[in-house]
Design a protein around this motif. Structure first.
Motif, PDB file in Angstrom:
ATOM      1  N   ASN A 153       0.813  -1.216   0.000  1.00  0.00           N
ATOM      2  CA  ASN A 153       0.000   0.000   0.000  1.00  0.00           C
ATOM      3  C   ASN A 153       0.848   1.269   0.000  1.00  0.00           C
ATOM      4  O   ASN A 153       0.305   2.366  -0.095  1.00  0.00           O
ATOM      5  CB  ASN A 153      -0.919   0.026   1.230  1.00  0.00           C
ATOM      6  CG  ASN A 153      -1.948  -1.078   1.209  1.00  0.00           C
ATOM      7  OD1 ASN A 153      -2.589  -1.318   0.192  1.00  0.00           O
ATOM      8  ND2 ASN A 153      -2.114  -1.761   2.326  1.00  0.00           N
ATOM      9  N   GLY A 154       2.150   1.125   0.142  1.00  0.00           N
ATOM     10  CA  GLY A 154       3.020   2.283   0.236  1.00  0.00           C
ATOM     11  C   GLY A 154       3.102   2.856   1.627  1.00  0.00           C
ATOM     12  O   GLY A 154       3.675   3.938   1.832  1.00  0.00           O
ATOM     13  N   LEU A 155       2.560   2.162   2.613  1.00  0.00           N
ATOM     14  CA  LEU A 155       2.582   2.638   3.999  1.00  0.00           C
ATOM     15  C   LEU A 155       3.826   2.109   4.710  1.00  0.00           C
ATOM     16  O   LEU A 155       4.211   0.950   4.518  1.00  0.00           O
ATOM     17  CB  LEU A 155       1.320   2.192   4.737  1.00  0.00           C
ATOM     18  CG  LEU A 155       0.010   2.718   4.142  1.00  0.00           C
ATOM     19  CD1 LEU A 155      -1.180   2.179   4.926  1.00  0.00           C
ATOM     20  CD2 LEU A 155      -0.011   4.246   4.134  1.00  0.00           C
ATOM     21  N   PRO A 156       4.463   2.937   5.528  1.00  0.00           N
ATOM     22  CA  PRO A 156       5.753   2.553   6.123  1.00  0.00           C
ATOM     23  C   PRO A 156       5.626   1.418   7.131  1.00  0.00           C
ATOM     24  O   PRO A 156       4.748   1.413   7.981  1.00  0.00           O
ATOM     25  CB  PRO A 156       6.213   3.852   6.800  1.00  0.00           C
ATOM     26  CG  PRO A 156       4.955   4.611   7.067  1.00  0.00           C
ATOM     27  CD  PRO A 156       4.029   4.286   5.934  1.00  0.00           C
ATOM     28  N   GLN A 157       6.550   0.487   7.011  1.00  0.00           N
ATOM     29  CA  GLN A 157       6.690  -0.590   7.979  1.00  0.00           C
ATOM     30  C   GLN A 157       7.888  -0.356   8.892  1.00  0.00           C
ATOM     31  O   GLN A 157       7.910  -0.847  10.022  1.00  0.00           O
ATOM     32  CB  GLN A 157       6.865  -1.927   7.252  1.00  0.00           C
ATOM     33  CG  GLN A 157       5.722  -2.272   6.311  1.00  0.00           C
ATOM     34  CD  GLN A 157       4.411  -2.479   7.051  1.00  0.00           C
ATOM     35  OE1 GLN A 157       4.352  -3.268   7.996  1.00  0.00           O
ATOM     36  NE2 GLN A 157       3.367  -1.797   6.632  1.00  0.00           N
ATOM     37  N   ALA A 158       8.855   0.407   8.408  1.00  0.00           N
ATOM     38  CA  ALA A 158      10.036   0.755   9.200  1.00  0.00           C
ATOM     39  C   ALA A 158      10.685   1.982   8.571  1.00  0.00           C
ATOM     40  O   ALA A 158      10.770   2.084   7.349  1.00  0.00           O
ATOM     41  CB  ALA A 158      11.024  -0.404   9.245  1.00  0.00           C
ATOM     42  N   LEU A 262       5.207  11.393  12.037  1.00  0.00           N
ATOM     43  CA  LEU A 262       3.997  12.194  12.224  1.00  0.00           C
ATOM     44  C   LEU A 262       3.275  12.423  10.904  1.00  0.00           C
ATOM     45  O   LEU A 262       2.039  12.363  10.838  1.00  0.00           O
ATOM     46  CB  LEU A 262       4.361  13.534  12.865  1.00  0.00           C
ATOM     47  CG  LEU A 262       3.216  14.507  13.128  1.00  0.00           C
ATOM     48  CD1 LEU A 262       2.260  13.946  14.181  1.00  0.00           C
ATOM     49  CD2 LEU A 262       3.773  15.857  13.597  1.00  0.00           C
ATOM     50  N   ALA A 263       4.027  12.674   9.838  1.00  0.00           N
ATOM     51  CA  ALA A 263       3.407  12.912   8.526  1.00  0.00           C
ATOM     52  C   ALA A 263       2.644  11.683   8.043  1.00  0.00           C
ATOM     53  O   ALA A 263       1.516  11.791   7.545  1.00  0.00           O
ATOM     54  CB  ALA A 263       4.478  13.302   7.511  1.00  0.00           C
ATOM     55  N   TYR A 264       3.235  10.502   8.197  1.00  0.00           N
ATOM     56  CA  TYR A 264       2.549   9.285   7.772  1.00  0.00           C
ATOM     57  C   TYR A 264       1.402   8.926   8.708  1.00  0.00           C
ATOM     58  O   TYR A 264       0.389   8.360   8.268  1.00  0.00           O
ATOM     59  CB  TYR A 264       3.542   8.127   7.677  1.00  0.00           C
ATOM     60  CG  TYR A 264       4.390   8.172   6.426  1.00  0.00           C
ATOM     61  CD1 TYR A 264       3.811   8.063   5.162  1.00  0.00           C
ATOM     62  CD2 TYR A 264       5.765   8.348   6.503  1.00  0.00           C
ATOM     63  CE1 TYR A 264       4.581   8.112   4.018  1.00  0.00           C
ATOM     64  CE2 TYR A 264       6.541   8.405   5.357  1.00  0.00           C
ATOM     65  CZ  TYR A 264       5.944   8.281   4.118  1.00  0.00           C
ATOM     66  OH  TYR A 264       6.705   8.347   2.980  1.00  0.00           O
ATOM     67  N   LEU A 265       1.543   9.241   9.984  1.00  0.00           N
ATOM     68  CA  LEU A 265       0.449   8.988  10.919  1.00  0.00           C
ATOM     69  C   LEU A 265      -0.777   9.802  10.541  1.00  0.00           C
ATOM     70  O   LEU A 265      -1.909   9.269  10.511  1.00  0.00           O
ATOM     71  CB  LEU A 265       0.892   9.335  12.336  1.00  0.00           C
ATOM     72  CG  LEU A 265      -0.165   9.198  13.444  1.00  0.00           C
ATOM     73  CD1 LEU A 265      -0.713   7.779  13.506  1.00  0.00           C
ATOM     74  CD2 LEU A 265       0.425   9.602  14.793  1.00  0.00           C
ATOM     75  N   ALA A 266      -0.595  11.078  10.213  1.00  0.00           N
ATOM     76  CA  ALA A 266      -1.716  11.922   9.789  1.00  0.00           C
ATOM     77  C   ALA A 266      -2.311  11.405   8.483  1.00  0.00           C
ATOM     78  O   ALA A 266      -3.546  11.409   8.303  1.00  0.00           O
ATOM     79  CB  ALA A 266      -1.238  13.360   9.613  1.00  0.00           C
TER      80      ALA A 266
END
Length: 272
Positions: A153-158, A262-266
Protein backbone atom coordinates in the motif's frame (compact mmCIF):
# COMPACT_ATOMS: atom_id res chain seq x y z
CA UNK A 1 -18.92 33.34 24.25
CA UNK A 2 -18.96 34.79 20.74
CA UNK A 3 -15.15 34.91 20.65
CA UNK A 4 -14.95 31.23 21.61
CA UNK A 5 -17.38 30.28 18.87
CA UNK A 6 -15.30 32.23 16.38
CA UNK A 7 -12.15 30.46 17.52
CA UNK A 8 -13.77 27.03 17.14
CA UNK A 9 -15.04 27.85 13.65
CA UNK A 10 -11.61 29.21 12.63
CA UNK A 11 -9.84 26.15 13.99
CA UNK A 12 -12.06 23.84 11.97
CA UNK A 13 -11.15 25.60 8.73
CA UNK A 14 -7.51 24.48 8.62
CA UNK A 15 -7.03 21.74 6.05
CA UNK A 16 -4.18 20.26 8.09
CA UNK A 17 -6.63 19.21 10.84
CA UNK A 18 -7.93 15.72 11.35
CA UNK A 19 -11.39 15.03 12.69
CA UNK A 20 -12.04 14.31 16.35
CA UNK A 21 -13.21 10.79 15.43
CA UNK A 22 -9.88 10.14 13.71
CA UNK A 23 -7.97 11.52 16.69
CA UNK A 24 -9.83 9.19 19.06
CA UNK A 25 -8.06 6.28 17.35
CA UNK A 26 -4.71 7.41 18.76
CA UNK A 27 -5.72 9.43 21.82
CA UNK A 28 -5.26 6.58 24.38
CA UNK A 29 -1.66 6.07 23.28
CA UNK A 30 -0.81 9.77 23.46
CA UNK A 31 -2.15 9.97 27.00
CA UNK A 32 0.52 7.56 28.24
CA UNK A 33 2.39 10.36 30.00
CA UNK A 34 -0.64 11.75 31.77
CA UNK A 35 0.48 10.58 35.23
CA UNK A 36 3.79 12.39 34.82
CA UNK A 37 2.22 15.77 34.12
CA UNK A 38 0.16 18.34 35.91
CA UNK A 39 -3.57 18.52 35.30
CA UNK A 40 -4.25 19.28 31.65
CA UNK A 41 -5.66 22.68 30.77
CA UNK A 42 -5.99 22.18 27.03
CA UNK A 43 -7.56 19.66 24.68
CA UNK A 44 -5.07 17.15 23.26
CA UNK A 45 -7.04 17.23 20.03
CA UNK A 46 -6.21 20.92 19.59
CA UNK A 47 -2.57 20.27 20.51
CA UNK A 48 -2.24 17.53 17.89
CA UNK A 49 -3.84 19.68 15.21
CA UNK A 50 -1.45 22.51 16.09
CA UNK A 51 1.48 20.15 15.50
CA UNK A 52 -0.03 19.11 12.17
CA UNK A 53 -0.40 22.78 11.23
CA UNK A 54 3.31 23.36 11.81
CA UNK A 55 4.15 20.19 9.87
CA UNK A 56 2.00 21.15 6.87
CA UNK A 57 2.79 24.86 6.63
CA UNK A 58 6.37 24.75 7.88
CA UNK A 59 5.78 27.61 10.31
CA UNK A 60 7.89 28.04 13.44
CA UNK A 61 6.38 27.05 16.75
CA UNK A 62 6.19 30.66 17.87
CA UNK A 63 4.17 31.51 14.74
CA UNK A 64 1.28 29.16 15.45
CA UNK A 65 -2.12 30.90 15.12
CA UNK A 66 -3.65 32.05 18.40
CA UNK A 67 -6.65 29.76 17.94
CA UNK A 68 -4.39 26.88 18.94
CA UNK A 69 -3.05 26.38 22.49
CA UNK A 70 0.03 28.41 23.42
CA UNK A 71 3.04 27.43 21.33
CA UNK A 72 5.22 26.36 24.27
CA UNK A 73 2.44 24.01 25.44
CA UNK A 74 2.19 22.50 21.95
CA UNK A 75 5.95 22.06 21.70
CA UNK A 76 6.16 20.52 25.18
CA UNK A 77 3.68 17.80 24.22
CA UNK A 78 5.40 17.21 20.89
CA UNK A 79 8.76 16.94 22.62
CA UNK A 80 7.42 14.26 24.98
CA UNK A 81 5.64 12.35 22.21
CA UNK A 82 8.76 12.20 20.03
CA UNK A 83 11.09 11.20 22.88
CA UNK A 84 12.96 7.99 22.14
CA UNK A 85 15.33 7.07 24.98
CA UNK A 86 16.54 3.96 23.16
CA UNK A 87 16.75 3.27 19.37
CA UNK A 88 14.97 -0.06 19.85
CA UNK A 89 12.03 1.48 21.77
CA UNK A 90 9.15 3.07 19.86
CA UNK A 91 8.15 6.63 20.65
CA UNK A 92 4.55 7.59 21.45
CA UNK A 93 4.21 8.65 17.80
CA UNK A 94 5.65 5.45 16.34
CA UNK A 95 3.37 3.15 18.34
CA UNK A 96 0.07 4.56 16.97
CA UNK A 97 1.53 4.64 13.45
CA UNK A 98 2.28 0.92 13.54
CA UNK A 99 -1.12 0.22 15.09
CA UNK A 100 -3.10 2.24 12.53
CA UNK A 101 -1.14 0.80 9.59
CA UNK A 102 -1.83 -2.72 10.87
CA UNK A 103 -5.53 -1.90 11.33
CA UNK A 104 -5.69 -0.48 7.82
CA UNK A 105 -4.18 -3.66 6.37
CA UNK A 106 -6.57 -5.81 8.43
CA UNK A 107 -9.55 -3.84 7.08
CA UNK A 108 -8.35 -4.75 3.58
CA UNK A 109 -8.43 -8.43 4.45
CA UNK A 110 -4.64 -8.64 4.74
CA UNK A 111 -2.45 -9.76 7.60
CA UNK A 112 -1.50 -6.95 9.97
CA UNK A 113 2.16 -7.75 9.26
CA UNK A 114 3.36 -7.75 5.67
CA UNK A 115 5.34 -10.49 3.95
CA UNK A 116 6.63 -8.18 1.20
CA UNK A 117 8.43 -4.86 1.54
CA UNK A 118 9.95 -2.34 -0.84
CA UNK A 119 13.06 -0.53 0.39
CA UNK A 120 14.48 2.80 -0.76
CA UNK A 121 16.37 5.84 0.53
CA UNK A 122 15.90 9.58 0.03
CA UNK A 123 18.59 12.22 0.55
CA UNK A 124 17.35 15.55 1.91
CA UNK A 125 19.29 18.80 2.19
CA UNK A 126 19.73 20.16 5.70
CA UNK A 127 19.55 23.77 6.83
CA UNK A 128 22.24 25.40 8.96
CA UNK A 129 20.24 24.51 12.09
CA UNK A 130 20.82 20.77 11.71
CA UNK A 131 23.75 19.32 13.65
CA UNK A 132 23.87 15.81 12.14
CA UNK A 133 24.60 16.22 8.44
CA UNK A 134 26.74 14.25 6.01
CA UNK A 135 27.64 14.62 2.35
CA UNK A 136 26.10 12.31 -0.26
CA UNK A 137 28.66 12.23 -3.06
CA UNK A 138 26.25 10.59 -5.51
CA UNK A 139 23.48 13.15 -5.08
CA UNK A 140 25.92 15.98 -4.19
CA UNK A 141 23.74 16.93 -1.22
CA UNK A 142 24.78 17.76 2.33
CA UNK A 143 22.10 16.63 4.74
CA UNK A 144 20.40 13.49 5.98
CA UNK A 145 19.17 10.30 4.38
CA UNK A 146 15.74 8.76 5.02
CA UNK A 147 15.65 4.96 4.76
CA UNK A 148 12.23 3.36 4.57
CA UNK A 149 10.53 0.02 3.99
CA UNK A 150 6.90 0.10 2.81
CA UNK A 151 4.25 -2.52 2.13
CA UNK A 152 2.18 -2.96 -1.02
CA UNK A 153 0.00 0.00 0.00
CA UNK A 154 3.02 2.28 0.24
CA UNK A 155 2.58 2.64 4.00
CA UNK A 156 5.75 2.55 6.12
CA UNK A 157 6.69 -0.59 7.98
CA UNK A 158 10.04 0.76 9.20
CA UNK A 159 11.80 4.14 8.97
CA UNK A 160 15.36 5.05 9.86
CA UNK A 161 17.26 8.35 9.54
CA UNK A 162 21.03 8.62 9.09
CA UNK A 163 23.52 11.17 7.89
CA UNK A 164 23.64 11.46 4.11
CA UNK A 165 27.11 9.91 3.88
CA UNK A 166 25.73 6.53 5.01
CA UNK A 167 25.23 4.25 2.01
CA UNK A 168 21.83 2.91 1.02
CA UNK A 169 22.94 -0.64 1.84
CA UNK A 170 24.18 0.24 5.33
CA UNK A 171 21.01 2.20 6.07
CA UNK A 172 18.76 -0.62 4.89
CA UNK A 173 20.55 -3.19 7.02
CA UNK A 174 20.20 -0.85 10.00
CA UNK A 175 16.47 -0.63 9.31
CA UNK A 176 16.19 -4.42 9.30
CA UNK A 177 18.22 -4.81 12.48
CA UNK A 178 16.29 -2.17 14.43
CA UNK A 179 12.87 -3.40 13.21
CA UNK A 180 13.42 -7.14 12.93
CA UNK A 181 10.51 -7.83 15.28
CA UNK A 182 8.14 -5.72 13.19
CA UNK A 183 9.43 -7.29 9.97
CA UNK A 184 9.50 -10.86 11.25
CA UNK A 185 6.89 -11.98 8.68
CA UNK A 186 8.74 -10.57 5.66
CA UNK A 187 9.60 -13.17 3.03
CA UNK A 188 10.63 -10.97 0.10
CA UNK A 189 12.45 -7.64 -0.10
CA UNK A 190 12.50 -5.51 -3.27
CA UNK A 191 15.29 -3.00 -3.84
CA UNK A 192 16.80 -1.10 -6.77
CA UNK A 193 20.25 -1.32 -8.31
CA UNK A 194 21.79 0.84 -5.59
CA UNK A 195 21.62 -2.05 -3.14
CA UNK A 196 23.69 -4.55 -5.11
CA UNK A 197 27.15 -5.61 -4.01
CA UNK A 198 28.89 -6.59 -0.78
CA UNK A 199 26.59 -9.60 -0.38
CA UNK A 200 23.61 -7.43 0.54
CA UNK A 201 21.14 -10.24 -0.14
CA UNK A 202 23.11 -12.53 2.17
CA UNK A 203 22.90 -10.00 5.00
CA UNK A 204 19.14 -9.62 4.43
CA UNK A 205 18.78 -13.40 4.57
CA UNK A 206 20.72 -13.48 7.82
CA UNK A 207 18.71 -10.69 9.51
CA UNK A 208 15.18 -11.26 8.17
CA UNK A 209 15.43 -14.71 6.59
CA UNK A 210 13.95 -13.13 3.44
CA UNK A 211 14.83 -13.26 -0.25
CA UNK A 212 15.95 -10.12 -2.10
CA UNK A 213 14.72 -9.01 -5.52
CA UNK A 214 16.70 -6.32 -7.37
CA UNK A 215 14.80 -4.25 -9.94
CA UNK A 216 17.34 -2.80 -12.40
CA UNK A 217 16.22 -0.09 -14.80
CA UNK A 218 19.22 -0.52 -17.12
CA UNK A 219 18.01 -3.99 -18.05
CA UNK A 220 14.86 -2.55 -19.64
CA UNK A 221 16.80 -0.53 -22.27
CA UNK A 222 13.96 1.99 -22.28
CA UNK A 223 12.18 4.32 -19.90
CA UNK A 224 9.44 2.43 -18.14
CA UNK A 225 7.83 2.53 -14.73
CA UNK A 226 9.20 -0.39 -12.75
CA UNK A 227 6.52 -2.71 -11.46
CA UNK A 228 5.94 -2.28 -7.70
CA UNK A 229 8.95 0.04 -7.37
CA UNK A 230 6.70 3.03 -8.15
CA UNK A 231 4.86 2.37 -4.86
CA UNK A 232 7.67 3.67 -2.67
CA UNK A 233 8.24 6.61 -5.02
CA UNK A 234 4.63 7.57 -4.37
CA UNK A 235 5.26 7.23 -0.65
CA UNK A 236 8.09 9.77 -0.93
CA UNK A 237 5.82 12.12 -2.86
CA UNK A 238 3.28 12.07 -0.02
CA UNK A 239 5.89 13.76 2.17
CA UNK A 240 6.05 16.69 -0.27
CA UNK A 241 2.63 17.79 0.98
CA UNK A 242 4.34 18.84 4.22
CA UNK A 243 6.49 21.94 3.80
CA UNK A 244 8.46 21.19 6.93
CA UNK A 245 9.81 18.10 5.20
CA UNK A 246 11.04 19.82 2.04
CA UNK A 247 14.34 20.32 3.87
CA UNK A 248 15.71 18.93 7.10
CA UNK A 249 15.29 21.64 9.73
CA UNK A 250 15.72 19.39 12.77
CA UNK A 251 18.78 19.48 15.00
CA UNK A 252 18.77 15.78 15.92
CA UNK A 253 18.29 12.66 13.81
CA UNK A 254 15.52 11.41 16.07
CA UNK A 255 13.63 14.66 15.53
CA UNK A 256 13.97 14.16 11.76
CA UNK A 257 12.61 10.64 12.21
CA UNK A 258 9.63 11.62 14.34
CA UNK A 259 8.49 14.39 12.00
CA UNK A 260 8.36 11.85 9.15
CA UNK A 261 6.47 9.43 11.41
CA UNK A 262 4.00 12.19 12.22
CA UNK A 263 3.41 12.91 8.53
CA UNK A 264 2.55 9.29 7.77
CA UNK A 265 0.45 8.99 10.92
CA UNK A 266 -1.72 11.92 9.79
CA UNK A 267 -1.96 10.41 6.30
CA UNK A 268 -3.20 7.03 7.57
CA UNK A 269 -5.67 8.63 9.99
CA UNK A 270 -7.27 10.62 7.16
CA UNK A 271 -8.07 7.35 5.40
CA UNK A 272 -10.41 6.25 8.20
Amino acid sequence: MINKLLEVSTLSEYQSNISREQFELIRPGLEGLRKLMRSRRCDLYDVFNAILYSLTTGCQWRELPHVFPEWHTVYRYYDMWRDKPDPTVDSLLEKPLKKTVGSYRFAQGRSTRTSFIIVDAQTVKSTDLAKNSGYDGGKKISGIKRHMAVDINGLPQAIHITRANVSDREGALAVFSLSNQTLDSVQRVMVDGGYTGQDFSGQVKLILNANTTVAKRNELHTFKVLAQRWIIERSWSWLDKCRRLWKNCERKLNSSLQIVVLAYLALVLRRY
